[in-house]
Design a protein around this motif. Structure first.
Motif, PDB file in Angstrom:
ATOM      1  N   ASP A   9       0.680  -1.421   0.176  1.00 34.38           N
ATOM      2  CA  ASP A   9      -0.079   0.202   0.187  1.00 34.38           C
ATOM      3  C   ASP A   9       0.876   0.825  -0.278  1.00 34.38           C
ATOM      4  O   ASP A   9       1.920   0.725   0.404  1.00 34.38           O
ATOM      5  N   GLU A  10       0.373   2.316  -0.487  1.00 34.44           N
ATOM      6  CA  GLU A  10       0.667   3.031  -0.950  1.00 34.44           C
ATOM      7  C   GLU A  10      -0.034   4.839   0.190  1.00 34.44           C
ATOM      8  O   GLU A  10      -1.751   4.586  -1.042  1.00 34.44           O
ATOM      9  N   VAL A  11       0.066   5.328   1.089  1.00 37.10           N
ATOM     10  CA  VAL A  11      -0.734   6.552   1.284  1.00 37.10           C
ATOM     11  C   VAL A  11      -0.167   7.557   1.549  1.00 37.10           C
ATOM     12  O   VAL A  11       0.499   7.693   2.370  1.00 37.10           O
ATOM     13  N   ALA A  12      -0.627   8.571   0.768  1.00 34.10           N
ATOM     14  CA  ALA A  12      -0.258  10.205   0.216  1.00 34.10           C
ATOM     15  C   ALA A  12      -0.597  11.270   1.249  1.00 34.10           C
ATOM     16  O   ALA A  12      -2.237  11.363  -0.224  1.00 34.10           O
ATOM     17  N   GLU A  13      -0.726  11.840   1.688  1.00 35.64           N
ATOM     18  CA  GLU A  13      -1.567  12.842   2.360  1.00 35.64           C
ATOM     19  C   GLU A  13      -1.174  13.963   1.241  1.00 35.64           C
ATOM     20  O   GLU A  13      -0.043  14.906   0.749  1.00 35.64           O
ATOM     21  N   GLN A  14      -2.838  14.577   0.390  1.00 37.94           N
ATOM     22  CA  GLN A  14      -2.657  15.235  -0.549  1.00 37.94           C
ATOM     23  C   GLN A  14      -2.526  17.118  -0.061  1.00 37.94           C
ATOM     24  O   GLN A  14      -2.753  17.973  -0.701  1.00 37.94           O
ATOM     25  N   GLY A  15      -3.039  17.113   1.498  1.00 34.70           N
ATOM     26  CA  GLY A  15      -3.378  18.671   1.694  1.00 34.70           C
ATOM     27  C   GLY A  15      -5.061  18.649   2.487  1.00 34.70           C
ATOM     28  O   GLY A  15      -5.804  17.178   2.502  1.00 34.70           O
ATOM     29  N   THR A  16      -4.772  19.990   3.212  1.00 38.26           N
ATOM     30  CA  THR A  16      -6.320  20.189   4.607  1.00 38.26           C
ATOM     31  C   THR A  16      -6.665  20.963   3.531  1.00 38.26           C
ATOM     32  O   THR A  16      -6.311  22.452   3.343  1.00 38.26           O
ATOM     33  N   VAL A  17      -8.340  20.688   2.911  1.00 35.85           N
ATOM     34  CA  VAL A  17      -8.978  22.151   2.902  1.00 35.85           C
ATOM     35  C   VAL A  17     -10.103  22.114   3.426  1.00 35.85           C
ATOM     36  O   VAL A  17     -10.789  21.221   4.587  1.00 35.85           O
ATOM     37  N   PRO A  18     -10.287  23.228   3.073  1.00 37.34           N
ATOM     38  CA  PRO A  18     -12.657  23.646   4.101  1.00 37.34           C
ATOM     39  C   PRO A  18     -13.045  22.804   3.296  1.00 37.34           C
ATOM     40  O   PRO A  18     -13.008  22.163   2.332  1.00 37.34           O
ATOM     41  N   VAL A  19     -14.484  22.568   4.340  1.00 35.59           N
ATOM     42  CA  VAL A  19     -14.975  21.625   3.311  1.00 35.59           C
ATOM     43  C   VAL A  19     -15.692  21.630   2.134  1.00 35.59           C
ATOM     44  O   VAL A  19     -15.869  20.184   1.614  1.00 35.59           O
ATOM     45  N   ASP A  20     -16.337  22.782   1.639  1.00 30.65           N
ATOM     46  CA  ASP A  20     -16.820  23.265   0.666  1.00 30.65           C
ATOM     47  C   ASP A  20     -15.368  22.851  -0.954  1.00 30.65           C
ATOM     48  O   ASP A  20     -16.123  22.762  -1.516  1.00 30.65           O
ATOM     49  N   ARG A  21     -14.223  22.888  -0.793  1.00 28.60           N
ATOM     50  CA  ARG A  21     -13.519  22.080  -1.377  1.00 28.60           C
ATOM     51  C   ARG A  21     -13.161  20.646  -1.841  1.00 28.60           C
ATOM     52  O   ARG A  21     -12.662  21.286  -3.055  1.00 28.60           O
ATOM     53  N   VAL A  22     -13.535  19.771  -1.234  1.00 28.41           N
ATOM     54  CA  VAL A  22     -13.309  18.731  -1.199  1.00 28.41           C
ATOM     55  C   VAL A  22     -13.932  18.158  -2.247  1.00 28.41           C
ATOM     56  O   VAL A  22     -12.513  17.722  -3.343  1.00 28.41           O
ATOM     57  N   GLY A  23     -14.891  18.456  -2.793  1.00 29.23           N
ATOM     58  CA  GLY A  23     -15.277  17.431  -4.173  1.00 29.23           C
ATOM     59  C   GLY A  23     -14.663  18.179  -5.639  1.00 29.23           C
ATOM     60  O   GLY A  23     -14.050  17.429  -6.011  1.00 29.23           O
ATOM     61  N   ARG A  24     -14.382  19.685  -5.602  1.00 28.10           N
ATOM     62  CA  ARG A  24     -13.382  19.787  -6.702  1.00 28.10           C
ATOM     63  C   ARG A  24     -11.675  19.321  -6.223  1.00 28.10           C
ATOM     64  O   ARG A  24     -11.586  19.589  -7.483  1.00 28.10           O
TER      65      ARG A  24
END
Length: 98
Positions: free
Chosen positions: A37-52
């Motif tokens: 497995d490879e798990v990579a954190e992409q970042g933390t964003v406001p919840v309203d931007r998650v979909g985008r």
């Protein structure tokens, strides 16, 4: 991809996004396959931007996919059930029939 509530964000205004990939390594004769497995954190964003953000990551993949969206709402039992359905936590091998 996985988006999770940020620890300490009681108002649940932000989510951390992770990509999770795996390779099923061929086993030695008569051995069980090993999942790497490879798990990579992409970042933390406001919840309203998650979909985008997720749409952007999917566009950049070599083989874009339609996301399988599952909401647990922070419910531990729903999370446990989802992990069981998907074959367990990264780093484990799914058991046949599970």
């Amino acid at each position: 991809m996985l988006s999770v509530f940020v620890e300490g964000d009681e108002a649940r205004r932000t989510r951390t996004i992770y990509t999770i990939g795996y390779v099923l390594e061929p086993p030695a004769p008569r051995a069980r396959p090993v999942r790497a497995d490879e798990v990579a954190e992409q970042g933390t964003v406001p919840v309203d931007r998650v979909g985008r953000i997720i749409e952007g990551v999917l566009r950049r993949l070599d083989e874009p996919e339609i996301p399988d969206v599952r909401e647990t709402g922070g419910d531990a039992e729903k999370w446990k059930d989802l992990l069981g359905e998907l074959g367990g936590l990264p780093g484990t091998v799914a058991q046949p029939g599970r």
